[in-house]
Design a protein around this motif. Structure first.
Motif, PDB file in Angstrom:
ATOM      1  N   CYS A 182       1.104  -1.168   0.045  1.00 55.84           N
ATOM      2  CA  CYS A 182       0.016  -0.029  -0.008  1.00 55.84           C
ATOM      3  C   CYS A 182       0.808   1.200   0.102  1.00 55.84           C
ATOM      4  CB  CYS A 182      -0.810  -0.030   1.091  1.00 55.84           C
ATOM      5  SG  CYS A 182      -1.985  -1.602   1.545  1.00 55.84           S
ATOM      6  N   THR A 183       0.576   2.223  -1.001  1.00 53.33           N
ATOM      7  CA  THR A 183       1.453   3.479  -0.842  1.00 53.33           C
ATOM      8  C   THR A 183       0.558   4.716  -0.873  1.00 53.33           C
ATOM      9  OG1 THR A 183       1.136   3.386  -3.369  1.00 53.33           O
ATOM     10  CG2 THR A 183       3.061   2.093  -2.579  1.00 53.33           C
ATOM     11  N   LEU A 184       0.864   5.726  -0.715  1.00 53.89           N
ATOM     12  CA  LEU A 184       0.309   7.004  -0.316  1.00 53.89           C
ATOM     13  C   LEU A 184       1.300   8.208  -0.418  1.00 53.89           C
ATOM     14  CD1 LEU A 184      -2.160   8.697   0.470  1.00 53.89           C
ATOM     15  CD2 LEU A 184      -1.783   8.314   2.827  1.00 53.89           C
ATOM     16  N   GLN A 185       0.830   9.321  -1.084  1.00 56.50           N
ATOM     17  CA  GLN A 185       1.565  10.476  -1.047  1.00 56.50           C
ATOM     18  C   GLN A 185       0.979  11.538  -0.414  1.00 56.50           C
ATOM     19  OE1 GLN A 185       2.905  11.360  -5.110  1.00 56.50           O
ATOM     20  NE2 GLN A 185       4.357   9.720  -5.326  1.00 56.50           N
ATOM     21  N   SER A 186       1.539  12.375   0.482  1.00 63.42           N
ATOM     22  CA  SER A 186       0.947  13.482   1.029  1.00 63.42           C
ATOM     23  C   SER A 186       2.104  14.747   0.838  1.00 63.42           C
ATOM     24  CB  SER A 186       0.733  13.091   2.694  1.00 63.42           C
ATOM     25  OG  SER A 186       0.214  14.204   3.322  1.00 63.42           O
ATOM     26  N   ASN A 187       1.379  15.919   0.592  1.00 61.65           N
ATOM     27  CA  ASN A 187       2.212  16.952   0.328  1.00 61.65           C
ATOM     28  C   ASN A 187       1.448  17.930   1.325  1.00 61.65           C
ATOM     29  OD1 ASN A 187       3.808  15.756  -1.406  1.00 61.65           O
ATOM     30  ND2 ASN A 187       2.208  16.389  -3.179  1.00 61.65           N
ATOM     31  N   THR A 188       2.439  18.716   2.203  1.00 59.20           N
ATOM     32  CA  THR A 188       1.912  19.905   2.832  1.00 59.20           C
ATOM     33  C   THR A 188       2.670  21.357   2.266  1.00 59.20           C
ATOM     34  OG1 THR A 188       3.709  19.364   4.664  1.00 59.20           O
ATOM     35  CG2 THR A 188       1.740  18.574   4.935  1.00 59.20           C
ATOM     36  N   VAL A 189       2.584  22.316   3.072  1.00 57.92           N
ATOM     37  CA  VAL A 189       3.112  23.398   2.807  1.00 57.92           C
ATOM     38  C   VAL A 189       4.557  23.493   2.335  1.00 57.92           C
ATOM     39  CG1 VAL A 189       3.310  26.175   2.858  1.00 57.92           C
ATOM     40  CG2 VAL A 189       0.988  24.913   3.690  1.00 57.92           C
ATOM     41  N   ASN A 192       6.843  17.149   2.024  1.00 58.81           N
ATOM     42  CA  ASN A 192       6.249  16.191   1.316  1.00 58.81           C
ATOM     43  C   ASN A 192       6.538  14.699   2.048  1.00 58.81           C
ATOM     44  OD1 ASN A 192       5.638  17.986  -0.552  1.00 58.81           O
ATOM     45  ND2 ASN A 192       7.776  18.068  -1.700  1.00 58.81           N
ATOM     46  N   ARG A 193       5.736  14.053   1.915  1.00 57.37           N
ATOM     47  CA  ARG A 193       5.720  12.479   2.636  1.00 57.37           C
ATOM     48  C   ARG A 193       5.506  11.570   1.813  1.00 57.37           C
ATOM     49  NH1 ARG A 193       4.042  15.749   6.996  1.00 57.37           N
ATOM     50  NH2 ARG A 193       5.228  15.412   9.113  1.00 57.37           N
ATOM     51  N   ASP A 194       6.213  10.617   1.555  1.00 53.56           N
ATOM     52  CA  ASP A 194       5.694   9.080   0.737  1.00 53.56           C
ATOM     53  C   ASP A 194       5.720   8.096   1.682  1.00 53.56           C
ATOM     54  OD1 ASP A 194       5.978  10.853  -1.334  1.00 53.56           O
ATOM     55  OD2 ASP A 194       8.078  10.248  -1.763  1.00 53.56           O
ATOM     56  N   TYR A 195       4.647   7.329   1.796  1.00 53.04           N
ATOM     57  CA  TYR A 195       4.304   6.294   2.605  1.00 53.04           C
ATOM     58  C   TYR A 195       4.179   4.976   2.109  1.00 53.04           C
ATOM     59  CZ  TYR A 195       2.802   9.897   6.085  1.00 53.04           C
ATOM     60  OH  TYR A 195       2.600  11.068   6.634  1.00 53.04           O
ATOM     61  N   GLU A 196       4.805   3.843   2.397  1.00 51.51           N
ATOM     62  CA  GLU A 196       4.909   2.478   1.913  1.00 51.51           C
ATOM     63  C   GLU A 196       4.560   1.623   2.915  1.00 51.51           C
ATOM     64  OE1 GLU A 196       7.422  -0.504  -0.946  1.00 51.51           O
ATOM     65  OE2 GLU A 196       8.282   1.422  -0.364  1.00 51.51           O
ATOM     66  N   THR A 214       9.358   8.334   4.145  1.00 49.43           N
ATOM     67  CA  THR A 214      10.243   9.214   3.634  1.00 49.43           C
ATOM     68  C   THR A 214       9.709  10.833   3.625  1.00 49.43           C
ATOM     69  OG1 THR A 214      11.145   7.717   2.000  1.00 49.43           O
ATOM     70  CG2 THR A 214      11.628   9.917   1.573  1.00 49.43           C
ATOM     71  N   ILE A 215      10.561  11.443   4.195  1.00 48.91           N
ATOM     72  CA  ILE A 215      10.015  13.147   4.622  1.00 48.91           C
ATOM     73  C   ILE A 215      11.079  13.818   3.863  1.00 48.91           C
ATOM     74  CG2 ILE A 215       9.202  14.658   6.035  1.00 48.91           C
ATOM     75  CD1 ILE A 215       8.694  12.554   8.103  1.00 48.91           C
ATOM     76  N   ARG A 216      10.602  14.862   3.094  1.00 50.08           N
ATOM     77  CA  ARG A 216      11.314  15.894   2.248  1.00 50.08           C
ATOM     78  C   ARG A 216      10.912  17.230   2.620  1.00 50.08           C
ATOM     79  NH1 ARG A 216      10.542  11.621  -1.336  1.00 50.08           N
ATOM     80  NH2 ARG A 216       8.977  12.979  -2.203  1.00 50.08           N
ATOM     81  N   GLY A 217      12.231  18.052   2.456  1.00 47.04           N
ATOM     82  CA  GLY A 217      11.810  19.441   2.724  1.00 47.04           C
ATOM     83  C   GLY A 217      13.180  20.296   2.631  1.00 47.04           C
ATOM     84  N   VAL A 258      14.244   9.379   6.546  1.00 48.04           N
ATOM     85  CA  VAL A 258      13.771   8.012   5.997  1.00 48.04           C
ATOM     86  C   VAL A 258      13.444   7.083   7.193  1.00 48.04           C
ATOM     87  CG1 VAL A 258      14.236   6.117   4.843  1.00 48.04           C
ATOM     88  CG2 VAL A 258      14.690   8.154   3.585  1.00 48.04           C
ATOM     89  N   GLU A 259      12.423   6.694   7.586  1.00 53.03           N
ATOM     90  CA  GLU A 259      12.174   6.235   8.871  1.00 53.03           C
ATOM     91  C   GLU A 259      11.567   4.376   8.382  1.00 53.03           C
ATOM     92  OE1 GLU A 259       8.889   7.863  10.793  1.00 53.03           O
ATOM     93  OE2 GLU A 259      10.350   9.733  11.365  1.00 53.03           O
ATOM     94  N   LYS A 260      12.000   3.404   8.996  1.00 55.50           N
ATOM     95  CA  LYS A 260      11.746   2.240   8.699  1.00 55.50           C
ATOM     96  C   LYS A 260      11.523   1.646   9.792  1.00 55.50           C
ATOM     97  CE  LYS A 260      14.712   1.756   4.527  1.00 55.50           C
ATOM     98  NZ  LYS A 260      16.038   0.832   3.893  1.00 55.50           N
TER      99      LYS A 260
END
Length: 311
Positions: A182-189, A192-196, A214-217, A258-260
């Motif tokens: 299952c995957t999901l992409q979430s973007n805030t102001v 940006n977060r990518d969930y797997e 994965t969290i990017r900024g 990156v959190e695992k």
């Protein structure tokens, strides 16, 4: 005198016989009535009796003048109406005496008849025929069928094409053991977060799970927010290190975290691990060992994830 009636001339008899005048003006009864079986009397014995002498009108042979005035029989109490040239298209109104055209009278009468016929047609009441219940039911069923046909038109067309061309859809293989990804992409102001989320199952029963976030900024603008998230990950990592069946790894580099997380649902203590997450300001998904994998997929899809089964 001869007794033959055919040779008898009343003028000659009148000249030779003395006339008798009936002074009393009493009608005379003829005495020559023939009785059956009796011989007819002779003409000599018959005496003709004439009444008062009548003066016969003298007919003049002189023709009447042609300019005598004529009287229209359709007009009462008329006098001295001179006749003009007779026109078959013209008549006199017997009431007003006006001269009218026959064609106008016929046209007016036809128009009057047409108006009366139109009025009769308009005055005729419209008969209302009440629709039967059976007709109403048929109409309703037809409307439902029409709506259903339009709604399922793509499926109907595809089925017809498959039947005509002999093609069938490939059967979907049912996977009872494998992975649910299952995957999901979430973007805030700022971030940006990518969930797997990957769930391992056997015979449609949940066994293990592996989560990667994965969290990017921006390195400079989002540095403070990224530092806080990294500290949270490190706190959870240190808190669950003493429990079996659960591991947490954190990686922070150049504006990306990156959190695992791995969970063995057969042996890890859910309540203890959940308290560690709560203390760090995070949350843990509550899942049980041997839980139906289809229920897990339903929960993930309700959260907005896209899920597929893989071998």
């Amino acid at each position: 005198m001869n007794n033959n009636f055919a040779d008898w001339n009343p003028l000659e008899e009148n000249n030779n016989t003395t006339t008798t005048t009936n002074t009393n003006n009493t009608p005379l009864v003829p005495n020559n009535t023939v009785v059956p079986g009796q011989k007819s009397p002779s003409l000599e014995d018959t005496t003709e009796i004439l009444g008062e002498t009548m003066n016969m009108p003298v007919v003049s042979d002189t023709p009447k003048p042609s300019n005598v005035p004529m009287v229209d029989p359709t007009l009462p109490n008329t006098r001295n109406v001179e006749s003009t040239i007779f026109n078959s298209d013209t008549r006199y109104n017997p009431v007003t005496g006006e001269e009218v055209k026959v064609q106008d009278v016929i046209t007016a009468a036809n128009q009057k008849n047409k108006k009366e016929e139109v009025q009769k047609v308009e005055e005729k009441p419209v008969e209302y025929k009440q629709t039967s219940a059976f007709s109403s039911i048929l109409l309703f069923l037809f409307f439902v069928f029409l709506v259903a046909f339009v709604y399922f038109l793509p499926e109907v067309q595809e089925t017809v094409d498959s039947y005509l061309h002999g093609t069938r859809e490939p059967e979907v293989e049912v996977i009872t053991s494998g992975k649910l990804v299952c995957t999901l992409q979430s973007n805030t102001v700022n971030l940006n977060r990518d969930y797997e989320r990957e769930f391992s199952y056997d015979n449609n029963q949940l066994k293990r799970a592996s989560f990667t976030t994965t969290i990017r900024g921006d390195v400079s603008l989002d540095e403070e927010a990224l530092d806080e998230l990294n500290e949270q990950c490190q706190k959870i990592k240190n808190g669950v290190s003493s429990y079996e069946g659960v591991t947490v790894q954190c990686s922070y580099d150049a504006g990306q975290i990156v959190e695992k997380e791995t969970f063995d649902y057969e042996i890890y203590p859910y309540e203890d691990v959940s308290n560690v997450y709560l203390d760090a300001g995070a949350s843990l998904m509550e899942l049980e060992f041997n839980e139906n994998i289809d229920q897990v997929m339903t929960l993930m899809r309700q959260a907005g994830f896209t899920c597929d089964k893989e071998k």
